[in-house]
Design a protein around this motif. Structure first.
Motif, PDB file in Angstrom:
ATOM      1  N   GLU A 223     -89.043 -13.082 -19.184  1.00  0.00           N
ATOM      2  CA  GLU A 223     -90.077 -12.082 -19.443  1.00  0.00           C
ATOM      3  C   GLU A 223     -89.464 -10.697 -19.382  1.00  0.00           C
ATOM      4  OE1 GLU A 223     -94.104 -10.656 -17.174  1.00  0.00           O
ATOM      5  OE2 GLU A 223     -93.889 -12.816 -17.538  1.00  0.00           O
ATOM      6  N   ASN A 224     -89.644  -9.921 -20.470  1.00  0.00           N
ATOM      7  CA  ASN A 224     -89.068  -8.577 -20.489  1.00  0.00           C
ATOM      8  C   ASN A 224     -89.989  -7.573 -19.796  1.00  0.00           C
ATOM      9  OD1 ASN A 224     -91.137  -8.028 -22.285  1.00  0.00           O
ATOM     10  ND2 ASN A 224     -89.821  -7.979 -24.097  1.00  0.00           N
ATOM     11  N   ASP A 225     -89.628  -6.308 -19.856  1.00  0.00           N
ATOM     12  CA  ASP A 225     -90.392  -5.274 -19.158  1.00  0.00           C
ATOM     13  C   ASP A 225     -91.799  -5.097 -19.721  1.00  0.00           C
ATOM     14  OD1 ASP A 225     -88.175  -4.831 -17.599  1.00  0.00           O
ATOM     15  OD2 ASP A 225     -87.411  -3.181 -18.836  1.00  0.00           O
ATOM     16  N   ASP A 226     -92.014  -5.498 -20.988  1.00  0.00           N
ATOM     17  CA  ASP A 226     -93.335  -5.382 -21.611  1.00  0.00           C
ATOM     18  C   ASP A 226     -94.199  -6.612 -21.392  1.00  0.00           C
ATOM     19  OD1 ASP A 226     -92.657  -2.881 -22.613  1.00  0.00           O
ATOM     20  OD2 ASP A 226     -91.779  -3.751 -24.438  1.00  0.00           O
ATOM     21  N   GLY A 227     -93.676  -7.584 -20.620  1.00  0.00           N
ATOM     22  CA  GLY A 227     -94.438  -8.803 -20.372  1.00  0.00           C
ATOM     23  C   GLY A 227     -94.335  -9.830 -21.473  1.00  0.00           C
ATOM     24  N   GLU A 228     -93.443  -9.626 -22.449  1.00  0.00           N
ATOM     25  CA  GLU A 228     -93.280 -10.575 -23.537  1.00  0.00           C
ATOM     26  C   GLU A 228     -92.186 -11.578 -23.190  1.00  0.00           C
ATOM     27  OE1 GLU A 228     -92.343  -8.225 -26.900  1.00  0.00           O
ATOM     28  OE2 GLU A 228     -94.401  -7.486 -27.199  1.00  0.00           O
ATOM     29  N   LEU A 229     -92.361 -12.812 -23.699  1.00  0.00           N
ATOM     30  CA  LEU A 229     -91.366 -13.854 -23.486  1.00  0.00           C
ATOM     31  C   LEU A 229     -90.292 -13.734 -24.566  1.00  0.00           C
ATOM     32  CD1 LEU A 229     -93.613 -16.921 -22.582  1.00  0.00           C
ATOM     33  CD2 LEU A 229     -92.435 -15.332 -21.043  1.00  0.00           C
ATOM     34  N   VAL A 230     -89.049 -13.645 -24.153  1.00  0.00           N
ATOM     35  CA  VAL A 230     -87.939 -13.466 -25.078  1.00  0.00           C
ATOM     36  C   VAL A 230     -86.813 -14.410 -24.706  1.00  0.00           C
ATOM     37  CG1 VAL A 230     -88.503 -11.057 -25.563  1.00  0.00           C
ATOM     38  CG2 VAL A 230     -86.973 -11.606 -23.661  1.00  0.00           C
ATOM     39  N   ALA A 231     -85.989 -14.729 -25.695  1.00  0.00           N
ATOM     40  CA  ALA A 231     -84.810 -15.559 -25.466  1.00  0.00           C
ATOM     41  C   ALA A 231     -83.613 -14.651 -25.204  1.00  0.00           C
ATOM     42  CB  ALA A 231     -84.563 -16.466 -26.669  1.00  0.00           C
ATOM     43  N   ASP A 232     -83.702 -13.905 -24.128  1.00  0.00           N
ATOM     44  CA  ASP A 232     -82.669 -12.923 -23.814  1.00  0.00           C
ATOM     45  C   ASP A 232     -82.817 -12.535 -22.346  1.00  0.00           C
ATOM     46  OD1 ASP A 232     -80.556 -11.251 -24.145  1.00  0.00           O
ATOM     47  OD2 ASP A 232     -81.671  -9.666 -25.198  1.00  0.00           O
ATOM     48  N   GLY A 233     -81.793 -11.874 -21.828  1.00  0.00           N
ATOM     49  CA  GLY A 233     -81.873 -11.347 -20.469  1.00  0.00           C
ATOM     50  C   GLY A 233     -81.907 -12.415 -19.394  1.00  0.00           C
ATOM     51  N   TYR A 234     -81.163 -13.506 -19.588  1.00  0.00           N
ATOM     52  CA  TYR A 234     -81.180 -14.590 -18.611  1.00  0.00           C
ATOM     53  C   TYR A 234     -80.465 -14.164 -17.324  1.00  0.00           C
ATOM     54  CZ  TYR A 234     -82.336 -17.296 -22.765  1.00  0.00           C
ATOM     55  OH  TYR A 234     -82.915 -17.754 -23.908  1.00  0.00           O
ATOM     56  N   PRO A 235     -80.964 -14.601 -16.170  1.00  0.00           N
ATOM     57  CA  PRO A 235     -80.291 -14.258 -14.913  1.00  0.00           C
ATOM     58  C   PRO A 235     -78.959 -14.997 -14.798  1.00  0.00           C
ATOM     59  CG  PRO A 235     -82.075 -15.808 -14.510  1.00  0.00           C
ATOM     60  CD  PRO A 235     -82.169 -15.416 -15.949  1.00  0.00           C
ATOM     61  N   THR A 236     -77.909 -14.262 -14.558  1.00  0.00           N
ATOM     62  CA  THR A 236     -76.587 -14.877 -14.426  1.00  0.00           C
ATOM     63  C   THR A 236     -75.893 -14.492 -13.125  1.00  0.00           C
ATOM     64  OG1 THR A 236     -75.620 -13.044 -15.675  1.00  0.00           O
ATOM     65  CG2 THR A 236     -76.240 -15.022 -16.923  1.00  0.00           C
ATOM     66  N   ASN A 237     -76.305 -13.395 -12.509  1.00  0.00           N
ATOM     67  CA  ASN A 237     -75.687 -12.950 -11.264  1.00  0.00           C
ATOM     68  C   ASN A 237     -76.719 -12.982 -10.137  1.00  0.00           C
ATOM     69  OD1 ASN A 237     -73.030 -12.230 -12.345  1.00  0.00           O
ATOM     70  ND2 ASN A 237     -74.128 -10.598 -13.411  1.00  0.00           N
ATOM     71  N   PHE A 238     -76.399 -13.695  -9.087  1.00  0.00           N
ATOM     72  CA  PHE A 238     -77.297 -13.866  -7.956  1.00  0.00           C
ATOM     73  C   PHE A 238     -76.613 -13.403  -6.675  1.00  0.00           C
ATOM     74  CE2 PHE A 238     -78.844 -16.847 -11.044  1.00  0.00           C
ATOM     75  CZ  PHE A 238     -80.212 -16.920 -10.848  1.00  0.00           C
ATOM     76  N   THR A 239     -77.425 -12.937  -5.762  1.00  0.00           N
ATOM     77  CA  THR A 239     -76.995 -12.790  -4.370  1.00  0.00           C
ATOM     78  C   THR A 239     -77.564 -13.978  -3.605  1.00  0.00           C
ATOM     79  OG1 THR A 239     -77.016 -10.378  -4.532  1.00  0.00           O
ATOM     80  CG2 THR A 239     -77.090 -11.337  -2.324  1.00  0.00           C
ATOM     81  N   GLN A 240     -76.823 -14.497  -2.707  1.00  0.00           N
ATOM     82  CA  GLN A 240     -77.232 -15.697  -1.992  1.00  0.00           C
ATOM     83  C   GLN A 240     -78.642 -15.529  -1.404  1.00  0.00           C
ATOM     84  OE1 GLN A 240     -74.653 -16.739   1.260  1.00  0.00           O
ATOM     85  NE2 GLN A 240     -74.965 -18.930   0.907  1.00  0.00           N
ATOM     86  N   GLY A 241     -79.548 -16.473  -1.761  1.00  0.00           N
ATOM     87  CA  GLY A 241     -80.925 -16.425  -1.294  1.00  0.00           C
ATOM     88  C   GLY A 241     -81.868 -15.698  -2.236  1.00  0.00           C
ATOM     89  N   GLU A 242     -81.352 -15.053  -3.261  1.00  0.00           N
ATOM     90  CA  GLU A 242     -82.190 -14.316  -4.206  1.00  0.00           C
ATOM     91  C   GLU A 242     -82.890 -15.290  -5.172  1.00  0.00           C
ATOM     92  OE1 GLU A 242     -81.694 -10.602  -7.401  1.00  0.00           O
ATOM     93  OE2 GLU A 242     -79.935 -11.687  -6.634  1.00  0.00           O
ATOM     94  N   ARG A 243     -84.164 -14.980  -5.535  1.00  0.00           N
ATOM     95  CA  ARG A 243     -84.957 -15.817  -6.441  1.00  0.00           C
ATOM     96  C   ARG A 243     -85.144 -15.089  -7.776  1.00  0.00           C
ATOM     97  NH1 ARG A 243     -88.658 -19.483  -3.939  1.00  0.00           N
ATOM     98  NH2 ARG A 243     -90.270 -18.830  -5.425  1.00  0.00           N
ATOM     99  N   LYS A 244     -84.895 -15.813  -8.855  1.00  0.00           N
ATOM    100  CA  LYS A 244     -85.105 -15.259 -10.193  1.00  0.00           C
ATOM    101  C   LYS A 244     -85.733 -16.332 -11.076  1.00  0.00           C
ATOM    102  CE  LYS A 244     -81.344 -11.872 -10.097  1.00  0.00           C
ATOM    103  NZ  LYS A 244     -80.129 -11.356 -10.780  1.00  0.00           N
TER     104      LYS A 244
END
Length: 358
Positions: A223-244
């Protein structure tokens, strides 16, 4: 004292003046559209019973009716005039066509018109599909019916074409079963065989259209900043314990109801000689759903990264039916994956979990 009013008189005058054969064509077109488009009815044999004649006769009949609104053949008249006299009566020849010619041309032109409509639709965004073909043929037939009615109204009443049902039946029986010569008999056989073959081929092509390729869509969205569903911006970097969150979607285009199973795996992999070797693997989550044709299913995964490492493969495997005992990217029907990096935050054990939110 009240009088009963004939409901027929309540209809507009143009409707009441419509010739019976054109009324039949209009009713047949409407009935076919209802049977094909209404859920429940479109799965019954009525669809084939109405659909096959629909593409073989009404379009051509309406077209011929618009071209030849006048009665055809020789007509007898009691009027004195410039026609030749026979037994005190007179005959004159109209420019129209007789009943058998009208029927034969109706079949022939229908067989020509329907493919032409399909050819035009092929170059439109709608393509050659059931609903566009049905509506296009219906629109053409109704337009020709209106033109035919107007042209008949513009003729004197005694020159308008009307359906001589009994005469047609007698003429057809005589032409088909009592031919004058052997050549006529052979031509009748050829005509019947041609109509049957054309009816079968055209009816099958329209009533059983090519369904196209069978496939299933399997995708990841965010979900982008406008609330639209897009095939982009996937989470790839996490800090231990972080939820995405990541949204997983399935769309069924298999032309049948299908059972789906999906499994999410976390893998520590290395690449050697252009091949991927799985060093360690954890099964995180399984999902199951059943979808009908063109139905869509989505679920949101809140990925919590608690395993540290670089280039960890978070892989989603889709199967039709059950998940096998050893799910891999090679035996999956569809496969999606993300490469994730997780940095340490404390001394918690290394692991990634995914929990669905419905």
């Amino acid at each position: 004292m009240s009088r009963d009013v004939d409901p027929w008189l309540l209809l507009p005058d143009p409707v009441r003046r419509l010739p019976a054969d054109l009324v039949f064509i209009i009713c047949f077109v409407i009935a076919t559209c209802v049977v094909v488009l209404v859920p429940g009815l479109n799965d019954t044999p009525i669809r084939a019973v109405l659909g096959l004649p629909f593409v073989l006769f009404p379009p051509g009949y309406a077209f011929i009716a618009a071209l030849f609104p006048e009665a055809g053949g020789f007509e007898e008249s009691d009027r004195q005039g410039d026609a030749s006299e026979t037994d005190g009566r007179f005959s004159r020849f109209n420019e129209g066509i007789d009943g058998l010619e009208r029927v034969a041309l109706s079949f022939g032109t229908s067989i020509a018109i329907v493919p032409l409509i399909g050819l035009v639709l092929n170059f439109t965004p709608w393509g050659i599909r059931l609903v566009p073909v049905l509506l296009s043929i219906s629109g053409f037939t109704l337009l020709m019916t209106v033109i035919a009615a107007v042209r008949r109204w513009n003729l004197p009443e005694d020159e308008r074409f009307s359906v001589p049902y009994k005469q047609w039946s007698g003429d057809a029986r005589s032409e088909l079963f009592e031919p004058d010569t052997r050549a006529d008999a052979a031509l009748n056989v050829v005509l019947v065989v041609s109509v049957v073959l054309a009816s079968a081929s055209v009816g099958y092509a329209v009533l059983v259209p090519n369904q196209g390729e069978s496939f299933s869509e399997f995708y990841l969205l965010t979900e982008n900043d406008d609330g639209e569903l897009v095939a982009d911006g996937y989470p790839t970097n996490f800090t231990q314990g972080e939820r995405k969150p990541v949204i997983v979607g399935i769309e069924n285009h298999e032309h049948e109801r299908t059972n789906y199973s999906a499994v999410v795996l976390l893998q520590n992999v290395t690449t050697r000689n252009n091949s991927t070797v799985v060093n360690d693997e954890q099964q995180l989550q399984r999902f199951q759903t059943t979808l009908g044709q063109n139905e869509t299913w989505r679920t949101t995964h809140n990925i919590t990264a608690t395993m540290t490492g670089t280039r960890l493969r978070l892989i989603y495997l889709l199967y039709k039916g059950d998940v096998p005992r050893n799910p891999t990217a090679d035996n999956a029907y569809r496969e999606l994956h993300l490469w994730v990096n997780v940095t340490a935050n404390g001394s918690s054990p290394a692991q990634v979990t995914a929990a669905p939110t419905r």
